[in-house]
Design a protein around this motif. Sequence first.
Motif, PDB file in Angstrom:
ATOM      1  N   UNK A  94       0.925  -1.150  -0.007  1.00 54.51           N
ATOM      2  CA  UNK A  94       0.104  -0.202   0.151  1.00 54.51           C
ATOM      3  C   UNK A  94       0.889   1.247  -0.050  1.00 54.51           C
ATOM      4  N   UNK A  95       2.103   1.112   1.021  1.00 50.74           N
ATOM      5  CA  UNK A  95       2.724   2.769   0.940  1.00 50.74           C
ATOM      6  C   UNK A  95       3.587   2.508  -0.448  1.00 50.74           C
ATOM      7  N   UNK A  96       4.184   1.488  -0.824  1.00 56.36           N
ATOM      8  CA  UNK A  96       5.064   1.598  -1.816  1.00 56.36           C
ATOM      9  C   UNK A  96       4.256   1.976  -3.076  1.00 56.36           C
ATOM     10  N   UNK A  97       2.985   1.988  -3.234  1.00 54.93           N
ATOM     11  CA  UNK A  97       2.041   2.218  -4.275  1.00 54.93           C
ATOM     12  C   UNK A  97       1.785   3.663  -4.189  1.00 54.93           C
ATOM     13  N   UNK A  98       1.652   4.096  -3.042  1.00 56.42           N
ATOM     14  CA  UNK A  98       1.086   5.540  -2.573  1.00 56.42           C
ATOM     15  C   UNK A  98       2.494   6.429  -3.074  1.00 56.42           C
ATOM     16  N   UNK A  99       3.574   6.048  -2.529  1.00 55.63           N
ATOM     17  CA  UNK A  99       4.709   6.807  -2.829  1.00 55.63           C
ATOM     18  C   UNK A  99       4.913   6.927  -4.319  1.00 55.63           C
ATOM     19  N   UNK A 100       4.848   5.814  -4.974  1.00 54.97           N
ATOM     20  CA  UNK A 100       5.275   5.685  -6.405  1.00 54.97           C
ATOM     21  C   UNK A 100       4.210   6.786  -7.062  1.00 54.97           C
ATOM     22  N   UNK A 101       3.045   6.664  -6.919  1.00 58.30           N
ATOM     23  CA  UNK A 101       2.024   7.414  -7.319  1.00 58.30           C
ATOM     24  C   UNK A 101       2.195   8.811  -7.289  1.00 58.30           C
ATOM     25  N   UNK A 102       2.707   9.279  -5.935  1.00 61.00           N
ATOM     26  CA  UNK A 102       2.946  10.590  -5.827  1.00 61.00           C
ATOM     27  C   UNK A 102       3.967  11.179  -6.271  1.00 61.00           C
ATOM     28  N   UNK A 103       5.109  10.382  -6.715  1.00 65.05           N
ATOM     29  CA  UNK A 103       6.174  10.797  -6.869  1.00 65.05           C
ATOM     30  C   UNK A 103       6.864  10.586  -8.489  1.00 65.05           C
ATOM     31  N   UNK A 104       6.473   9.411  -9.015  1.00 69.17           N
ATOM     32  CA  UNK A 104       6.959   8.906 -10.278  1.00 69.17           C
ATOM     33  C   UNK A 104       5.970   9.596 -11.488  1.00 69.17           C
ATOM     34  N   UNK A 105       6.458  10.313 -12.389  1.00 64.87           N
ATOM     35  CA  UNK A 105       5.600  10.973 -13.073  1.00 64.87           C
ATOM     36  C   UNK A 105       5.079   9.893 -14.290  1.00 64.87           C
ATOM     37  N   UNK A 106       3.877  10.432 -14.853  1.00 63.08           N
ATOM     38  CA  UNK A 106       3.526   9.486 -15.986  1.00 63.08           C
ATOM     39  C   UNK A 106       4.298   9.285 -17.019  1.00 63.08           C
ATOM     40  N   UNK A 107       5.269  10.116 -17.437  1.00 67.22           N
ATOM     41  CA  UNK A 107       6.033   9.888 -18.358  1.00 67.22           C
ATOM     42  C   UNK A 107       7.122   8.620 -17.917  1.00 67.22           C
ATOM     43  N   UNK A 108       7.391   8.595 -16.622  1.00 68.50           N
ATOM     44  CA  UNK A 108       8.445   7.589 -15.925  1.00 68.50           C
ATOM     45  C   UNK A 108       7.609   6.086 -15.960  1.00 68.50           C
ATOM     46  N   UNK A 109       6.439   6.363 -15.682  1.00 72.07           N
ATOM     47  CA  UNK A 109       5.711   5.092 -15.374  1.00 72.07           C
ATOM     48  C   UNK A 109       6.025   3.857 -16.372  1.00 72.07           C
ATOM     49  N   UNK A 110       6.250   2.759 -15.906  1.00 72.62           N
ATOM     50  CA  UNK A 110       6.554   1.657 -16.993  1.00 72.62           C
ATOM     51  C   UNK A 110       7.825   1.788 -17.345  1.00 72.62           C
ATOM     52  N   UNK A 111       8.620   2.604 -17.324  1.00 74.61           N
ATOM     53  CA  UNK A 111      10.001   2.526 -17.744  1.00 74.61           C
ATOM     54  C   UNK A 111      10.997   2.361 -16.802  1.00 74.61           C
ATOM     55  N   UNK A 112      10.493   3.004 -15.290  1.00 74.00           N
ATOM     56  CA  UNK A 112      11.437   3.034 -14.051  1.00 74.00           C
ATOM     57  C   UNK A 112      11.021   2.020 -13.439  1.00 74.00           C
TER      58      UNK A 112
END
Length: 180
Positions: A94-112
């Motif tokens: 749950x926390x991993x998901x929340x932190x990722x959603x709040x910080x990883x940009x749409x462009x980075x998602x799926x690439x990092x």
Amino acid sequence: MEKKENKRVVVLYKSFYGSTKQYAEWIVEETDGDCFELDKIKAEELQKYDVIVFGGGLYAAGINGMKTFQEIYDQIKEKRIIICAVGLSPVVEKVIHEVMEANVTAEMKGKVNFFLLRGAYDHQKQKFIHKMMMKALAAKIKSKKEEDRTEEDRGILECIQHPVNFMNKESIRPILDSIH
Ligand SMILES: Cc1cc2nc3c(=O)[nH]c(=O)nc-3n(C[C@H](O)[C@H](O)[C@H](O)COP(=O)(O)O)c2cc1C
């Protein structure tokens, strides 16, 4: 730990009190990579690496240095990128998901690749501004009824009273495994 030496690895970090720096050094030790403070490196100097790991401490749910990392991202996005956040929160889905959603940009998602690591906190050693922020957070938690406080709330109240240290070298193993 078994070393992964086939890829050229660089670890960039932004750390106020040393937790993220320590994780950066552990990753470098195990990968024979290079290590730089995020603010002291230019994107051009990163071109010789295959894998770029960026780590930053978590402050009010934001990854320290993320804005700077975003600025260089465009010039390194073809490389393998790993982002690590270092905070006090328990490392649960749950926390991993929340932190990722709040910080990883749409462009980075799926690439990092994103990882959460657990750091440390010593209230007496905090800068004034951080002490104030934590005290404000504690006051907000204390205004809640005891039974409405979450496990994280209780953890925050606790760490203001006593230093906590969750640093653990073994927890970098999934990061090393992702550097193949
Ligand atoms: C003002 C403040 C806010 C913080 N906010 C969070 C947070 O939102 N989530 C979390 O897990 N940890 C939080 N922490 C704890 C830090 O992330 C933790 O101390 C970490 O180990 C700091 O890493 P660094 O020493 O590399 O900067 C906070 C600490 C301070 C001082």
